[in-house]
Design a protein around this motif. Structure first.
Motif, mmCIF file in Angstrom:
data_model
loop_
_atom_site.group_PDB
_atom_site.id
_atom_site.type_symbol
_atom_site.label_atom_id
_atom_site.label_comp_id
_atom_site.label_asym_id
_atom_site.label_seq_id
_atom_site.Cartn_x
_atom_site.Cartn_y
_atom_site.Cartn_z
ATOM 1 N N ALA A 151 0.834 -1.207 0.000
ATOM 2 C CA ALA A 151 0.000 0.000 0.000
ATOM 3 C C ALA A 151 0.864 1.251 0.000
ATOM 4 O O ALA A 151 0.592 2.225 -0.724
ATOM 5 N N ILE A 152 1.920 1.239 0.796
ATOM 6 C CA ILE A 152 2.831 2.382 0.848
ATOM 7 C C ILE A 152 3.571 2.541 -0.478
ATOM 8 O O ILE A 152 3.721 3.665 -0.997
ATOM 9 N N ALA A 153 3.994 1.431 -1.045
ATOM 10 C CA ALA A 153 4.676 1.465 -2.348
ATOM 11 C C ALA A 153 3.756 2.029 -3.422
ATOM 12 O O ALA A 153 4.186 2.822 -4.282
ATOM 13 N N LEU A 154 2.490 1.654 -3.377
ATOM 14 C CA LEU A 154 1.510 2.149 -4.356
ATOM 15 C C LEU A 154 1.314 3.657 -4.204
ATOM 16 O O LEU A 154 1.217 4.383 -5.208
ATOM 17 N N ALA A 155 1.278 4.135 -2.972
ATOM 18 C CA ALA A 155 1.113 5.574 -2.734
ATOM 19 C C ALA A 155 2.280 6.354 -3.315
ATOM 20 O O ALA A 155 2.092 7.410 -3.945
ATOM 21 N N ILE A 156 3.478 5.860 -3.113
ATOM 22 C CA ILE A 156 4.669 6.530 -3.648
ATOM 23 C C ILE A 156 4.624 6.551 -5.178
ATOM 24 O O ILE A 156 4.963 7.566 -5.809
ATOM 25 N N LYS B 214 2.864 -10.269 17.539
ATOM 26 C CA LYS B 214 3.454 -9.053 16.978
ATOM 27 C C LYS B 214 4.484 -9.427 15.921
ATOM 28 O O LYS B 214 5.413 -10.181 16.195
ATOM 29 N N PHE B 215 4.295 -8.880 14.720
ATOM 30 C CA PHE B 215 5.210 -9.131 13.618
ATOM 31 C C PHE B 215 5.952 -7.837 13.278
ATOM 32 O O PHE B 215 5.336 -6.770 13.225
ATOM 33 N N PRO B 216 7.246 -7.898 13.062
ATOM 34 C CA PRO B 216 8.028 -6.683 12.782
ATOM 35 C C PRO B 216 7.465 -5.917 11.584
ATOM 36 O O PRO B 216 7.287 -6.478 10.503
ATOM 37 N N LEU B 217 7.172 -4.646 11.794
ATOM 38 C CA LEU B 217 6.700 -3.779 10.709
ATOM 39 C C LEU B 217 6.743 -2.343 11.208
ATOM 40 O O LEU B 217 6.146 -2.019 12.235
ATOM 41 N N LYS B 218 7.472 -1.500 10.508
ATOM 42 C CA LYS B 218 7.570 -0.089 10.873
ATOM 43 C C LYS B 218 7.419 0.748 9.611
ATOM 44 O O LYS B 218 8.179 0.586 8.647
ATOM 45 N N ASP B 219 6.429 1.641 9.617
ATOM 46 C CA ASP B 219 6.138 2.440 8.418
ATOM 47 C C ASP B 219 7.361 3.204 7.933
ATOM 48 O O ASP B 219 7.638 3.271 6.731
ATOM 49 N N LYS B 220 8.097 3.799 8.853
ATOM 50 C CA LYS B 220 9.280 4.577 8.466
ATOM 51 C C LYS B 220 10.299 3.715 7.730
ATOM 52 O O LYS B 220 10.839 4.127 6.699
ATOM 53 N N ASP B 221 10.561 2.529 8.232
ATOM 54 C CA ASP B 221 11.541 1.643 7.610
ATOM 55 C C ASP B 221 11.084 1.229 6.209
ATOM 56 O O ASP B 221 11.900 1.108 5.274
ATOM 57 N N ILE B 222 9.771 1.003 6.061
ATOM 58 C CA ILE B 222 9.239 0.641 4.747
ATOM 59 C C ILE B 222 9.476 1.772 3.757
ATOM 60 O O ILE B 222 9.951 1.544 2.631
ATOM 61 N N VAL B 223 9.151 2.990 4.165
ATOM 62 C CA VAL B 223 9.317 4.144 3.267
ATOM 63 C C VAL B 223 10.785 4.309 2.864
ATOM 64 O O VAL B 223 11.106 4.463 1.675
ATOM 65 N N LEU B 224 11.668 4.277 3.835
ATOM 66 C CA LEU B 224 13.081 4.491 3.547
ATOM 67 C C LEU B 224 13.657 3.396 2.666
ATOM 68 O O LEU B 224 14.492 3.663 1.781
ATOM 69 N N SER B 225 13.202 2.161 2.846
ATOM 70 C CA SER B 225 13.685 1.073 1.995
ATOM 71 C C SER B 225 13.176 1.212 0.570
ATOM 72 O O SER B 225 13.878 0.903 -0.396
ATOM 73 N N LEU B 226 11.935 1.686 0.424
ATOM 74 C CA LEU B 226 11.366 1.865 -0.919
ATOM 75 C C LEU B 226 12.026 3.030 -1.664
ATOM 76 O O LEU B 226 12.100 3.019 -2.896
ATOM 77 N N LEU B 227 12.527 4.021 -0.926
ATOM 78 C CA LEU B 227 13.141 5.181 -1.558
ATOM 79 C C LEU B 227 14.647 5.013 -1.783
ATOM 80 O O LEU B 227 15.254 5.816 -2.497
ATOM 81 N N SER B 228 15.229 3.996 -1.180
ATOM 82 C CA SER B 228 16.669 3.820 -1.269
ATOM 83 C C SER B 228 17.090 3.223 -2.625
ATOM 84 O O SER B 228 16.306 2.629 -3.327
#
Length: 432
Positions: free
Chosen positions: A385-390, A418-432
């Motif tokens: 979903a975050i990737a689609l928004a970008i 609880k499964f590891p997931l952090k919005d910030k990390d997702i965004v930064l990985s998609l932009l890197s």
């Protein structure tokens, strides 16, 4: 969530868990564990006291406790008070959603917004042992209703705002408002948001802040260009402050924090205002991750929280990514959808913390508040979903992506795992 159930103070063990009883220990009977009191009484080596008596075994007279409650803004306001006091040279402890901190050091990780009574007492005592002069804490509606803050004498009680939330627990908005307002029904010194018409309080020892109505601390002018710039009036005293933070709601949060520090320390108001610029905000609260396109992560998870955030960026082409927590208040879900539709060019509904609910059914609740024909996409995989928004941001001249609901949480709750997931990390990985 593991709760602290045993504390050792002055060579005496205090516990609210019958499985932790030892010879000579004291069992603290609370609203939550009273059905186990009989078990404790059967142990002749154990003393039993009521939660209201716990304060008689501790001396908190050397520390000033500040409690902040409200639907939105608790975390930022408490963190700002903590930051300002540290910058002014005081020793301070902070307890809340983000953990337990003493003098700029993180002592414990994420916790309940307000822990159980024994944990509160243990934290305050530890702060005293570390030489702290102030203890700043978030106070949730659950904690008020469950008497988790019983026995704490607050030097100052702060109100941010009251809007709809936690109706899964409180059953109605009226009950929720009543619980919040009960925190302000005593003689403690109080600081009230004068612009919130839902607040009721005892008139003794009341101070107020705001920008729309007369207040002890009145915002007389402000600018939101390149951060926050505010003119603040306290009776005949005119001062100003600036901050790199964003949003009209943060003017309220910062003003509440400034007023709190002024009331507690009696420091000159401008001296307090001068340290505001060093507070950059809280991770996961209006956190800017990228500027082109503008990408912001925020904890907003109520209709009011989403509205106040997005309204500050109305001149952008907004793409909103959000969901709703499972096994929580269902009534707010369509309202969140309605608010997101009003401000957004596009909406991407995704999974939040579904817990034991089906994410598709949560999505259906959100969609009930969104007009048919609106630009809505459902992508329950949060990373996708975050990737689609970008990707969609390239379709707009002035795009702004808002990823809402989880803030700086480092996990996603599915069932009780609880499964590891952090919005910030997702965004930064998609932009890197």
């Amino acid at each position: 969530m593991k709760k602290l159930l045993v504390i050792n103070h002055n060579n005496t063990i205090f516990t609210d868990n019958t499985q932790q009883l030892q010879d000579g220990s004291i069992f603290v009977v609370s609203k939550q564990n009273q059905k186990f009191e009989k078990i404790a009484l059967e142990n002749k080596t154990v003393k039993t006291i009521q939660s209201s008596q716990l304060k008689d075994y501790f001396d908190f007279s050397s520390i000033k406790v500040i409690g902040v409650t409200g639907t939105n803004g608790k975390t930022t306001t408490t963190a700002a008070i903590y930051s300002f006091l540290l910058d002014l040279g005081y020793k301070v402890a902070l307890q809340g959603t983000r953990g337990f901190f003493i003098n700029d050091t993180k002592v414990e990780d994420y916790t309940l917004t307000t822990p159980v009574q024994l944990s509160n007492f243990a934290h305050i005592q530890k702060a005293i042992d570390e030489g702290c002069e102030f203890f700043v804490m978030e106070v949730s509606s659950h904690a008020i209703e469950q008497n988790r803050i019983e026995g704490i004498d607050f030097a100052l009680k702060v109100h941010t705002n009251i809007t709809s939330d936690h109706l899964d627990y409180h059953k109605s908005l009226e009950n929720y408002i009543k619980i919040k307002n009960s925190f302000f029904a005593d003689d403690s010194m109080k600081l009230i948001n004068k612009d919130d018409n839902k607040i009721k309080f005892k008139m003794k020892n009341v101070y107020a802040y705001g920008m729309e109505n007369p207040a002890t601390y009145k915002v007389t002018a402000y600018s939101l260009k390149d951060g926050i710039h505010v003119a603040l009036q306290n009776f005949s005293n005119m001062v100003s402050f600036s901050s790199p933070m964003l949003g009209l709601f943060n003017i309220y949060n910062l003003t509440a924090a400034i007023a709190s520090v002024n009331l507690l320390t009696k420091k000159p108001l401008q001296e307090i205002c001068d340290v505001v610029e060093y507070f950059a905000g809280v991770a996961g609260r209006v956190e800017v991750l990228h500027n082109d396109p503008l990408i912001i992560v925020d904890f907003a998870h109520t209709p009011d929280g989403i509205e106040k955030l997005l309204n500050n960026f109305a001149d952008y082409d907004i793409i909103t990514v959000f969901g709703a927590g499972g096994n929580r208040d269902r009534t707010k879900r369509p309202l969140m959808g309605k608010v997101a539709q009003y401000f957004s060019k596009e909406i991407i509904i995704t999974s939040d913390n579904p817990r034991f609910e089906d994410p598709e059914l949560i999505t259906q609740d959100i969609l009930k508040g969104i007009d048919k024909g609106s630009n809505v996409t459902v992508e329950l995989n949060r990373k996708e979903a975050i990737a689609l928004a970008i990707k969609k941001a390239s379709n707009y001249k002035k795009p702004a992506i808002f990823i809402l609901g989880k803030g700086d949480e480092e996990y996603q709750i599915i069932y009780d795992k609880k499964f590891p997931l952090k919005d910030k990390d997702i965004v930064l990985s998609l932009l890197s």
